[in-house]
Scaffold this motif. Structure first.
Motif, PDB file in Angstrom:
ATOM      1  N   ALA A  74       3.907   5.744  -5.634  1.00  0.00           N
ATOM      2  CA  ALA A  74       3.778   5.844  -7.088  1.00  0.00           C
ATOM      3  C   ALA A  74       2.960   7.067  -7.491  1.00  0.00           C
ATOM      4  O   ALA A  74       3.226   7.688  -8.531  1.00  0.00           O
ATOM      5  N   THR A 129       0.831  -1.204   0.000  1.00  0.00           N
ATOM      6  CA  THR A 129       0.000   0.000   0.000  1.00  0.00           C
ATOM      7  C   THR A 129       0.865   1.253   0.000  1.00  0.00           C
ATOM      8  O   THR A 129       0.551   2.249  -0.653  1.00  0.00           O
ATOM      9  N   GLU A 177       3.850   1.531  -1.356  1.00  0.00           N
ATOM     10  CA  GLU A 177       4.400   1.691  -2.706  1.00  0.00           C
ATOM     11  C   GLU A 177       3.367   2.284  -3.651  1.00  0.00           C
ATOM     12  O   GLU A 177       3.706   3.055  -4.557  1.00  0.00           O
ATOM     13  N   ALA A 178       2.083   1.955  -3.448  1.00  0.00           N
ATOM     14  CA  ALA A 178       1.030   2.525  -4.289  1.00  0.00           C
ATOM     15  C   ALA A 178       0.916   4.033  -4.062  1.00  0.00           C
ATOM     16  O   ALA A 178       0.756   4.813  -5.013  1.00  0.00           O
ATOM     17  N   LYS A 179       0.990   4.472  -2.805  1.00  0.00           N
ATOM     18  CA  LYS A 179       0.967   5.909  -2.515  1.00  0.00           C
ATOM     19  C   LYS A 179       2.222   6.594  -3.056  1.00  0.00           C
ATOM     20  O   LYS A 179       2.162   7.720  -3.573  1.00  0.00           O
TER      21      LYS A 179
END
Length: 342
Positions: free
Chosen positions: A136, A130, A132-134
């Protein structure tokens, strides 16, 4: 007065996920037009305090600014001069009050160390995927914008033990804020929203305000941030050499805490030093202390090191940077992302 939760950035009220992983990403503005474009890309992804007790997304992305950053974005001199003195001036101006002298002098290290920053992204998530998604989202917002330069990144994480590198419990100071939903926990102090958010009544019966148009400062606040380096090898060596005196107890250490009217949390950075290692490995490790306050001059008077040790003991904690930043509400972010007419 009810809080406008969908206009408040999430880090002000949301409980941090447990466990957590996150980062402070800091940037310098070289081209204000490109910086405003980056903000326009980011604003739709900024996490608010809406449904903060049971959020659909336990992770958050928030945005903060230094005073030089607001100047670089193009705020007028009149507005810039209207911010509190504690936000306008470098934290080193109050080094004596904070105890940042000698080795702890802020000139030995800043946030980021030895570099100016203008914009900061605060990322927190319950797990690596999660996070890493933020992360990105932040990278995508800066694509093809050479006028916004990364200057520093500080990763934070929850230790498996739930304690920091010196073995102290990772805890937060959290009063019950008037206007939020729910009821205070047993023993939880009540505080008026204006102690922490601009646009609301504070404990003195005044409405906390900021400079410039209301849409710039309403639902915004200030974060007082301190990066505290912990000398873990020195601490472990001292304990070993004095175990007949202290045993399993920390050598005279106690949390001084913060005044109960402050809303604070700590985050741990750096890998754990294995137990029994008595020599410094050169890796930075410590905690970041973050306090939310609508009036940094009246509230930012907590103990400089958060821990107090018995007199005569080595300095196990040293300041490596302090900063006051402005965390706008959603309307303020949109204002800063636009043309900002005064």
């Amino acid at each position: 007065m009810q809080l406008e939760l969908d206009q408040i950035q999430g880090t002000v009220l949301r409980p941090r996920p447990t466990p957590y992983v996150g980062a402070y990403l800091l940037y310098r503005i070289d081209d204000p037009a490109q910086a405003r474009l980056m903000l326009r890309r980011l604003v739709p992804h900024v996490t608010t305090a809406a449904d903060w007790q049971e959020p659909e997304d336990a992770a958050w992305l928030n945005i903060a600014f230094s005073h030089p950053g607001l100047r670089a974005l193009g705020l007028s001199r009149q507005v810039l001069d209207g911010f509190p003195q504690e936000f306008r001036e470098p934290m080193r101006a109050c080094e004596a009050q904070l105890g940042d002298l000698g080795e702890g002098d802020p000139t030995n290290g800043k946030l980021p160390e030895r570099a100016r920053f203008d914009i900061g992204l605060l990322l927190i998530a319950p797990d690596r995927a999660t996070f890493e998604a933020k992360l990105a989202i932040g990278h995508t917002a800066r694509q093809k914008l050479a006028g916004v330069t990364p200057v520093s990144r500080l990763d934070i994480r929850a230790p498996e033990s739930g304690r920091d590198h010196l073995g102290l419990v990772d805890r937060a100071s959290r009063p019950f804020v008037s206007g939020e939903s729910g009821r205070p926990r047993a023993g939880q102090v009540r505080a008026r929203a204006g102690e922490f958010l601009l646009g609301y009544v504070d404990e003195l019966g005044r409405i906390a305000t900021g400079p410039g148009p209301e849409r710039l400062w309403r639902n915004g606040t200030y974060l007082s941030i301190r990066k505290l380096h912990q000398k873990v090898a020195l601490f472990q060596r001292f304990r070993k050499e004095n175990e007949d005196v202290y045993g399993e107890e920390l050598p005279g250490a106690r949390l001084t805490g913060c005044p109960h009217m402050l809303l604070c949390r700590r985050a741990v950075y750096g890998p754990a030093l294995p137990a029994g290692v008595l020599d410094d490995d050169g890796i930075a490790r410590g905690v970041v202390l973050e306090c939310v306050n609508a009036d940094p001059g009246r509230q930012f008077d907590f103990s400089p090191h958060e821990w107090i040790f018995d007199p005569g003991l080595p300095a196990f904690v040293v300041s490596k940077g302090s900063e006051q930043v402005f965390l706008p509400g959603i309307s303020g972010l949109r204002y800063l992302a636009g043309a900002m007419p005064d």
